[in-house]
Design an enzyme around this catalytic site. Structure first.
Site, PDB file in Angstrom:
ATOM      1  CG  HIS A 242      -1.703  -1.157   1.508  1.00  0.00           C
ATOM      2  ND1 HIS A 242      -2.888  -1.414   0.845  1.00  0.00           N
ATOM      3  CD2 HIS A 242      -1.527  -2.197   2.357  1.00  0.00           C
ATOM      4  CE1 HIS A 242      -3.400  -2.542   1.294  1.00  0.00           C
ATOM      5  NE2 HIS A 242      -2.593  -3.046   2.208  1.00  0.00           N
TER       6      HIS A 242
HETATM    7  C1  BDR Z   1      -2.887   0.493   5.522  1.00  0.00           C
HETATM    8  O1  BDR Z   1      -3.003  -0.073   6.807  1.00  0.00           O
HETATM    9  C2  BDR Z   1      -1.763  -0.501   7.277  1.00  0.00           C
HETATM   10  O2  BDR Z   1      -1.875  -1.769   7.830  1.00  0.00           O
HETATM   11  C3  BDR Z   1      -0.798  -0.429   6.128  1.00  0.00           C
HETATM   12  O3  BDR Z   1       0.485  -0.063   6.578  1.00  0.00           O
HETATM   13  C4  BDR Z   1      -1.399   0.625   5.241  1.00  0.00           C
HETATM   14  O4  BDR Z   1      -0.981   1.920   5.601  1.00  0.00           O
HETATM   15  C5  BDR Z   1      -3.642  -0.356   4.526  1.00  0.00           C
HETATM   16  O5  BDR Z   1      -4.985  -0.438   4.878  1.00  0.00           O
END
Ligand code: BDR
Ligand code: CA
Length: 312
Positions: A242
């Site tokens: 992400h």
């Molecule tokens: C987001 O949530 C976190 O677990 C990850 O680092 C990312 O920023 C994805 O939903």
């Protein structure tokens, strides 16, 4: 080219770690500091993990600040089920020796925005928005000085990951997200819709490992760990990486496309708390407050990551 000044606000997190590494590897980016927030794991771990990542990159000079240890008005929800007990599970990492800055992250954000020329500092939040919202509440004069916010959070077509309706970063502190989305700062949003189109495949992870560097090995091992959760959940061949999508956007926006739309944050409903209500189809006349990214050139994104990380 003048490098773009940014502050990464983060809760590492393996994917946060890759975002930090990508920034440190890229001459287009001037990383003014890293502000840690409670999110994936509690604050003492996120600030420590941020320092581990800087040391891995050979950059103990980067300033890391600890910020808010809980959301504005709710108990903290964490994601050890995804990121592991330390937040950076995978290979064992030594504790960092570089110092944590004494200044509170929120004060650093406020001071930096006041001292740097107006319109030159970009905020890159890749965790819950508590630090940013707190800074905006405490020092409203800084809001107009922010060049842009490029954040990872929310979802429209992908709807939710931590609940059926909400993405983790927004869900953890929806009141903070509401403040940030309503602030009037130019906003670029990397939702799950995008990150789920850029999965780590075996070949992509092998490319990290093939660098033959410590950074390459680490990123490969982190993604190996991190992807087990999403592969089991979605039955996909890999996991979304992400957070580095935000930094990649700053380096090469042509990898992404989206729509300028209205996005509102749900804070009232228990069932859909933290939902990013995105008017993708333009069915309201609410003001357009966010460039909501919908698509990514996944091959180009991974090529950029591999090329940059190999420099570290
Ligand atoms: C987001 O949530 C976190 O677990 C990850 O680092 C990312 O920023 C994805 O939903
Ligand atoms: Ca994160």
């Amino acid at each position: 080219m003048t490098p773009r000044k940014i502050i990464i606000d983060t809760d590492p997190g393996q994917d946060d770690a890759v975002a930090i590494l990508l920034a440190l590897a890229s001459p287009e980016i001037d990383l003014l500091g890293i502000t840690a927030v409670a999110g994936n794991v509690p604050l003492p771990l996120t600030e420590k993990n941020a320092r581990i990542v800087c040391e891995l990159a050979g950059r103990p000079d980067v300033r890391v600040f600890a910020g808010c240890d809980r959301p504005l008005s709710r108990p903290l929800v964490t994601a050890e089920h995804v990121h592991g007990k330390t937040g950076l599970d995978g290979p064992q990492m030594a504790d960092p020796t570089m110092p944590l800055q004494d200044q509170h992250a929120v004060d650093f954000i406020i001071q930096t925005l006041r001292e740097e020329p107006s319109g030159t500092v970009t905020l890159v939040p890749v965790g819950p928005l508590t630090n940013i919202a707190t800074a905006f509440q405490r020092a409203p004069d800084i809001i107009a000085r922010v060049r842009e916010i490029v954040l990872m959070g929310g979802a429209y077509f992908a709807v939710g990951n931590i609940t059926p309706a909400a993405e983790f970063n927004i869900y953890v502190d929806p009141e903070a997200a509401k403040i940030v989305f309503a602030a009037g700062v130019p906003l670029v949003v990397m939702p799950l819709d995008v990150t789920h189109k850029a999965l780590t495949t075996r070949a992509r992870i092998d490319a990290f490992r093939a660098m033959g560097t410590r950074v390459g090995d680490m990123v490969a091992a982190w993604t190996d760990f991190f992807e087990r959760f999403d592969m089991a959940k979605y039955g996909s061949e890999g996991a979304p990486l992400h957070d580095p999508c935000t930094v990649a956007y700053l380096i090469d926006p042509s990898l992404f496309s989206g729509r300028l739309i209205n996005v509102e944050i749900e804070t009232g409903s228990e069932l859909t708390l933290g939902m990013t209500v995105a008017d993708w189809w333009g069915v309201t006349d609410r003001p357009k407050n966010a460039l909501f990214i919908g698509d990514i050139d996944a091959e180009g994104f991974y090529a950029l990551l591999a090329e940059r990380l190999a420099r570290l």
